[in-house]
Scaffold this motif. Structure first.
Motif, PDB file in Angstrom:
ATOM      1  N   ILE A 118       0.815  -1.211   0.000  1.00  0.00           N
ATOM      2  CA  ILE A 118       0.000   0.000   0.000  1.00  0.00           C
ATOM      3  C   ILE A 118       0.852   1.265   0.000  1.00  0.00           C
ATOM      4  O   ILE A 118       0.376   2.321  -0.379  1.00  0.00           O
ATOM      5  CB  ILE A 118      -1.005   0.007   1.170  1.00  0.00           C
ATOM      6  N   LEU A 119       2.106   1.153   0.427  1.00  0.00           N
ATOM      7  CA  LEU A 119       3.050   2.261   0.391  1.00  0.00           C
ATOM      8  C   LEU A 119       4.431   1.749   0.761  1.00  0.00           C
ATOM      9  O   LEU A 119       4.601   0.579   1.078  1.00  0.00           O
ATOM     10  CB  LEU A 119       2.623   3.411   1.318  1.00  0.00           C
ATOM     11  N   ILE A 120       5.418   2.627   0.695  1.00  0.00           N
ATOM     12  CA  ILE A 120       6.795   2.280   1.042  1.00  0.00           C
ATOM     13  C   ILE A 120       7.257   3.239   2.130  1.00  0.00           C
ATOM     14  O   ILE A 120       6.932   4.427   2.092  1.00  0.00           O
ATOM     15  CB  ILE A 120       7.729   2.405  -0.179  1.00  0.00           C
ATOM     16  N   ILE A 121       8.014   2.715   3.087  1.00  0.00           N
ATOM     17  CA  ILE A 121       8.665   3.579   4.070  1.00  0.00           C
ATOM     18  C   ILE A 121      10.163   3.364   3.929  1.00  0.00           C
ATOM     19  O   ILE A 121      10.661   2.243   4.051  1.00  0.00           O
ATOM     20  CB  ILE A 121       8.210   3.288   5.511  1.00  0.00           C
ATOM     21  N   ALA A 123      13.703   3.706   5.392  1.00  0.00           N
ATOM     22  CA  ALA A 123      14.357   3.799   6.695  1.00  0.00           C
ATOM     23  C   ALA A 123      15.800   3.336   6.528  1.00  0.00           C
ATOM     24  O   ALA A 123      16.038   2.233   6.029  1.00  0.00           O
ATOM     25  CB  ALA A 123      13.637   2.930   7.728  1.00  0.00           C
ATOM     26  N   MET A 124      16.732   4.177   6.884  1.00  0.00           N
ATOM     27  CA  MET A 124      18.160   3.859   6.799  1.00  0.00           C
ATOM     28  C   MET A 124      18.539   3.410   5.388  1.00  0.00           C
ATOM     29  O   MET A 124      19.188   2.390   5.197  1.00  0.00           O
ATOM     30  CB  MET A 124      18.532   2.809   7.843  1.00  0.00           C
ATOM     31  N   LYS A 125      18.095   4.168   4.390  1.00  0.00           N
ATOM     32  CA  LYS A 125      18.400   3.932   2.974  1.00  0.00           C
ATOM     33  C   LYS A 125      17.836   2.614   2.447  1.00  0.00           C
ATOM     34  O   LYS A 125      18.245   2.121   1.418  1.00  0.00           O
ATOM     35  CB  LYS A 125      19.919   3.969   2.724  1.00  0.00           C
ATOM     36  N   THR A 126      16.885   2.026   3.161  1.00  0.00           N
ATOM     37  CA  THR A 126      16.238   0.791   2.729  1.00  0.00           C
ATOM     38  C   THR A 126      14.765   1.073   2.469  1.00  0.00           C
ATOM     39  O   THR A 126      14.092   1.672   3.298  1.00  0.00           O
ATOM     40  CB  THR A 126      16.371  -0.307   3.811  1.00  0.00           C
ATOM     41  N   MET A 127      14.279   0.643   1.308  1.00  0.00           N
ATOM     42  CA  MET A 127      12.868   0.815   0.960  1.00  0.00           C
ATOM     43  C   MET A 127      12.097  -0.388   1.489  1.00  0.00           C
ATOM     44  O   MET A 127      12.325  -1.519   1.061  1.00  0.00           O
ATOM     45  CB  MET A 127      12.693   0.930  -0.558  1.00  0.00           C
ATOM     46  N   ASN A 128      11.193  -0.145   2.439  1.00  0.00           N
ATOM     47  CA  ASN A 128      10.414  -1.198   3.077  1.00  0.00           C
ATOM     48  C   ASN A 128       8.979  -1.150   2.561  1.00  0.00           C
ATOM     49  O   ASN A 128       8.276  -0.159   2.785  1.00  0.00           O
ATOM     50  CB  ASN A 128      10.411  -1.008   4.599  1.00  0.00           C
ATOM     51  N   GLN A 129       8.555  -2.196   1.856  1.00  0.00           N
ATOM     52  CA  GLN A 129       7.182  -2.249   1.374  1.00  0.00           C
ATOM     53  C   GLN A 129       6.258  -2.534   2.545  1.00  0.00           C
ATOM     54  O   GLN A 129       6.500  -3.453   3.321  1.00  0.00           O
ATOM     55  CB  GLN A 129       7.039  -3.340   0.318  1.00  0.00           C
ATOM     56  N   ILE A 130       5.220  -1.730   2.683  1.00  0.00           N
ATOM     57  CA  ILE A 130       4.253  -1.905   3.765  1.00  0.00           C
ATOM     58  C   ILE A 130       3.011  -2.563   3.166  1.00  0.00           C
ATOM     59  O   ILE A 130       2.340  -1.987   2.311  1.00  0.00           O
ATOM     60  CB  ILE A 130       3.894  -0.552   4.425  1.00  0.00           C
ATOM     61  N   PRO A 131       2.705  -3.791   3.609  1.00  0.00           N
ATOM     62  CA  PRO A 131       1.557  -4.511   3.050  1.00  0.00           C
ATOM     63  C   PRO A 131       0.264  -4.178   3.791  1.00  0.00           C
ATOM     64  O   PRO A 131       0.279  -3.785   4.961  1.00  0.00           O
ATOM     65  CB  PRO A 131       1.943  -5.974   3.283  1.00  0.00           C
ATOM     66  N   ALA A 132      -0.855  -4.366   3.111  1.00  0.00           N
ATOM     67  CA  ALA A 132      -2.158  -4.238   3.758  1.00  0.00           C
ATOM     68  C   ALA A 132      -2.293  -5.380   4.758  1.00  0.00           C
ATOM     69  O   ALA A 132      -2.066  -6.534   4.410  1.00  0.00           O
ATOM     70  CB  ALA A 132      -3.268  -4.305   2.718  1.00  0.00           C
ATOM     71  N   PRO A 133      -2.624  -5.075   6.017  1.00  0.00           N
ATOM     72  CA  PRO A 133      -2.730  -6.134   7.024  1.00  0.00           C
ATOM     73  C   PRO A 133      -3.965  -7.006   6.845  1.00  0.00           C
ATOM     74  O   PRO A 133      -4.043  -8.091   7.397  1.00  0.00           O
ATOM     75  CB  PRO A 133      -2.798  -5.362   8.340  1.00  0.00           C
ATOM     76  N   ARG A 134      -4.926  -6.522   6.066  1.00  0.00           N
ATOM     77  CA  ARG A 134      -6.177  -7.261   5.833  1.00  0.00           C
ATOM     78  C   ARG A 134      -6.809  -6.724   4.547  1.00  0.00           C
ATOM     79  O   ARG A 134      -6.462  -5.639   4.095  1.00  0.00           O
ATOM     80  CB  ARG A 134      -7.123  -7.087   7.016  1.00  0.00           C
ATOM     81  N   PRO A 135      -7.742  -7.452   3.968  1.00  0.00           N
ATOM     82  CA  PRO A 135      -8.409  -6.927   2.777  1.00  0.00           C
ATOM     83  C   PRO A 135      -9.364  -5.796   3.161  1.00  0.00           C
ATOM     84  O   PRO A 135      -9.821  -5.726   4.305  1.00  0.00           O
ATOM     85  CB  PRO A 135      -9.173  -8.137   2.239  1.00  0.00           C
ATOM     86  N   GLY A 136      -9.651  -4.920   2.224  1.00  0.00           N
ATOM     87  CA  GLY A 136     -10.597  -3.829   2.487  1.00  0.00           C
ATOM     88  C   GLY A 136     -10.533  -2.777   1.406  1.00  0.00           C
ATOM     89  O   GLY A 136      -9.800  -2.891   0.434  1.00  0.00           O
TER      90      GLY A 136
END
Length: 159
Positions: A118-121, A123-136
Motif C-alpha cells: 500500500i506504500l513504502i517507508i 528507513a536507513m536507505k532501505t525501501m520497506n514495502q508496507i503490506p495491507a494487514p487485511r483486505p478492504g
C-alpha cells in the motif's frame, strides 16, 4: 583455504555482528579475498522487533490533520480510534508510489487484498514495502508522499 573455520574468520564474523549492534544496521555482507580462488563471503543479519510505543489519544499528528476526509466521508476525531487504521511499523519517510512519476500503490476507494503493498517507508536507505494487514477498501490516506512518519503514526484507514 581449507573448509574448517579459522579463528580469524570467527573473530571477523563476531566483529561484524558487534558492528551491527553498535550501528543499528540490520544486515551487512562482506567478501574477504585470500587468493585467486579463495574467497570468504560473510552475511550477518538480524531481525528487529519494535517495542510498542504508547500513543497519546486525542492529539492528531500533523499529516493526519493536514489531509481532510474525502467528500461524503465523516472525519474521525482521532484516526487512531478507527478500527481500520494501518499504523506505521517504523520511523522513516513514506512514499505513496514506487518511483517518482509512477502511479500510486493505492488511491482512496481502491480495494486492496491482504499483503498487497500500500506504500513504502524508507528507513536507513532501505525501501520497506508496507503490506495491507487485511483486505478492504481504502477509506482515507492520512500521509503525504515524502513526509516523515514516526512509529505508530496513522498511515491509511481501510474499511
Amino acid at each position: 583455504m581449507d573448509k574448517s573455520p579459522q579463528e580469524s574468520d570467527i573473530a571477523f564474523i563476531r566483529a561484524l555482528a558487534e558492528l551491527l549492534r553498535e550501528t543499528d544496521l540490520t544486515e551487512i555482507e562482506v567478501n574477504r579475498e585470500y587468493g585467486d580462488d579463495d574467497v570468504l563471503t560473510v552475511r550477518v543479519a538480524r531481525q528487529i522487533t519494535a517495542a510498542p510505543v504508547p500513543v497519546q489519544v486525542g492529539v492528531p499528528t500533523a499529516p493526519a490533520a493536514a489531509l481532510p476526509a474525502p467528500a461524503g466521508v465523516p472525519a474521525a476525531a482521532d484516526p487512531s480510534d478507527d478500527p481500520g487504521l494501518v499504523a506505521s511499523p517504523m520511523v522513516g519517510t513514506v512514499y505513496l508510489q514506487g518511483e517518482p512519476g509512477s502511479p500510486p500503490f493505492v488511491k482512496v476507494g481502491d480495494v486492496v487484498t491482504e499483503g498487497q503493498t500500500i506504500l513504502i517507508i524508507e528507513a536507513m536507505k532501505t525501501m520497506n514495502q508496507i503490506p495491507a494487514p487485511r483486505p478492504g477498501r481504502v477509506k482515507r490516506i492520512l500521509v503525504e508522499d515524502g513526509s516523515p512518519v514516526e512509529f505508530g503514526a496513522p498511515l491509511i484507514i481501510l474499511e
